[in-house]
Enzyme design. Structure first.
Site, mmCIF file in Angstrom:
data_model
loop_
_atom_site.group_PDB
_atom_site.id
_atom_site.type_symbol
_atom_site.label_atom_id
_atom_site.label_comp_id
_atom_site.label_asym_id
_atom_site.label_seq_id
_atom_site.Cartn_x
_atom_site.Cartn_y
_atom_site.Cartn_z
ATOM 1 N N GLY A 48 33.233 42.932 45.237
ATOM 2 C CA GLY A 48 32.511 44.080 44.717
ATOM 3 C C GLY A 48 33.398 44.849 43.762
ATOM 4 O O GLY A 48 34.630 44.765 43.845
ATOM 5 N N GLN A 53 36.114 52.152 39.126
ATOM 6 C CA GLN A 53 37.315 51.312 39.187
ATOM 7 C C GLN A 53 37.686 50.724 37.827
ATOM 8 O O GLN A 53 38.783 50.186 37.672
ATOM 9 C CB GLN A 53 37.113 50.162 40.176
ATOM 10 C CG GLN A 53 37.050 50.643 41.622
ATOM 11 C CD GLN A 53 36.966 49.464 42.554
ATOM 12 O OE1 GLN A 53 35.898 48.914 42.775
ATOM 13 N NE2 GLN A 53 38.104 49.046 43.092
ATOM 14 N N CYS A 110 41.242 46.927 48.842
ATOM 15 C CA CYS A 110 40.581 47.467 47.655
ATOM 16 C C CYS A 110 41.361 47.047 46.417
ATOM 17 O O CYS A 110 42.592 47.094 46.409
ATOM 18 C CB CYS A 110 40.520 48.993 47.742
ATOM 19 S SG CYS A 110 39.711 49.749 46.328
ATOM 20 N N LEU A 111 40.650 46.657 45.378
ATOM 21 C CA LEU A 111 41.296 46.228 44.126
ATOM 22 C C LEU A 111 42.027 47.375 43.445
ATOM 23 O O LEU A 111 42.870 47.136 42.584
ATOM 24 C CB LEU A 111 40.251 45.642 43.167
ATOM 25 C CG LEU A 111 39.570 44.348 43.626
ATOM 26 C CD1 LEU A 111 38.440 43.980 42.673
ATOM 27 C CD2 LEU A 111 40.572 43.211 43.728
ATOM 28 N N HIS A 152 31.529 50.189 51.107
ATOM 29 C CA HIS A 152 32.770 50.342 50.343
ATOM 30 C C HIS A 152 32.456 50.719 48.886
ATOM 31 O O HIS A 152 33.080 51.626 48.324
ATOM 32 C CB HIS A 152 33.550 49.018 50.418
ATOM 33 C CG HIS A 152 34.875 49.029 49.727
ATOM 34 N ND1 HIS A 152 36.067 48.910 50.400
ATOM 35 C CD2 HIS A 152 35.199 49.136 48.412
ATOM 36 C CE1 HIS A 152 37.059 48.953 49.524
ATOM 37 N NE2 HIS A 152 36.566 49.083 48.303
ATOM 38 N N GLU A 153 31.482 50.025 48.288
ATOM 39 C CA GLU A 153 31.181 50.268 46.865
ATOM 40 C C GLU A 153 30.465 51.611 46.659
ATOM 41 O O GLU A 153 30.765 52.327 45.700
ATOM 42 C CB GLU A 153 30.359 49.116 46.277
ATOM 43 C CG GLU A 153 31.042 47.755 46.330
ATOM 44 C CD GLU A 153 32.463 47.735 45.796
ATOM 45 O OE1 GLU A 153 32.786 48.521 44.896
ATOM 46 O OE2 GLU A 153 33.264 46.925 46.310
ATOM 47 N N HIS A 156 32.891 54.349 46.575
ATOM 48 C CA HIS A 156 33.580 54.504 45.279
ATOM 49 C C HIS A 156 32.781 55.408 44.333
ATOM 50 O O HIS A 156 33.356 56.170 43.564
ATOM 51 C CB HIS A 156 33.771 53.149 44.602
ATOM 52 C CG HIS A 156 35.031 52.428 45.000
ATOM 53 N ND1 HIS A 156 36.284 52.982 44.892
ATOM 54 C CD2 HIS A 156 35.228 51.180 45.488
ATOM 55 C CE1 HIS A 156 37.197 52.109 45.297
ATOM 56 N NE2 HIS A 156 36.588 51.002 45.674
HETATM 57 ZN ZN ZN Z 1 37.487 49.319 46.440
#
Ligand code: ZN
Length: 192
Positions: A48, A53, A110-111, A152-153, A156
């Site tokens: 995702g 991000q 998380c990226l 999670h998304e 964000h």
């Molecule tokens: Zn993340």
């Protein structure tokens, strides 16, 4: 075009992202952004990616959980997580409803904070009302890992990151997680 994934400390990750209008969704800029987000997610790779991000404070997220990402996980581990492939989808202006039940706890990463993971409690089941990339209303009923990715998304898009919800004493480098908990219940897979 692959985009730069912004890292923790970048203020955009802590902002409330702006909802899109129907006109925004039809615009060439937003269509282009979604294509670039898709490419960036595949390249990472991640399951995702949210617009903040990539530095855009807009309520857009892309999700896809490919079968190849779980190739090395046992069927027991997949069943435990309720993890099944999720086709590519675009989520715009989401409204998230959590379904009450005992939360489920697994490692998540998380990226925007690569190389780390922690245990994060999440609702087992959620409903997401949103628009797709064509501006059409959608209702997503999700369980298990898919529900975790959605939570999670959507977080964000509201300026929230998993570290706000984690069990802080489980925060670990990915290397140490593999070394000390490799294969144990709660091993991360690729929550992003
Ligand atoms: Zn993340």
């Amino acid at each position: 075009m692959r985009l730069k994934i912004v890292q923790m400390g970048e203020p955009v990750l802590r902002e409330q992202a702006r909802a899109l209008t129907a006109e925004d969704i039809r615009s060439a800029e937003v269509r282009q952004l979604i294509e670039c987000m898709r490419e960036t997610m595949y390249d990472a790779p991640g399951v995702g990616l949210a617009a903040p991000q990539v530095g855009q404070s807009l309520q857009i997220a892309v999700i896809e959980d490919k079968p190849e990402y779980t190739r090395n996980m046992s069927s027991d581990a997949l069943t435990l997580r309720g993890r099944e492939p999720v086709p590519f989808q675009v989520i715009i202006n989401p409204r998230l409803t959590l379904h009450a039940r005992e939360p489920v706890v697994f490692y998540e990463g998380c990226l925007s904070l690569p190389g780390f993971s922690a245990l994060v409690p999440r609702a087992h089941q959620v409903t997401v009302q949103c628009l797709n990339q064509d501006g059409e209303p959608r209702v997503i009923e999700a369980k298990g890992w898919y529900a975790r990715i959605l939570q999670h998304e959507v977080d964000h898009l509201n300026g929230t990151v998993y570290i706000d919800r984690m069990d802080t004493r489980t925060f670990s480098t990915s290397e140490n997680l593999n070394r000390h908990h490799g294969g144990a219940p709660g091993h991360p897979g690729q929550g992003r």
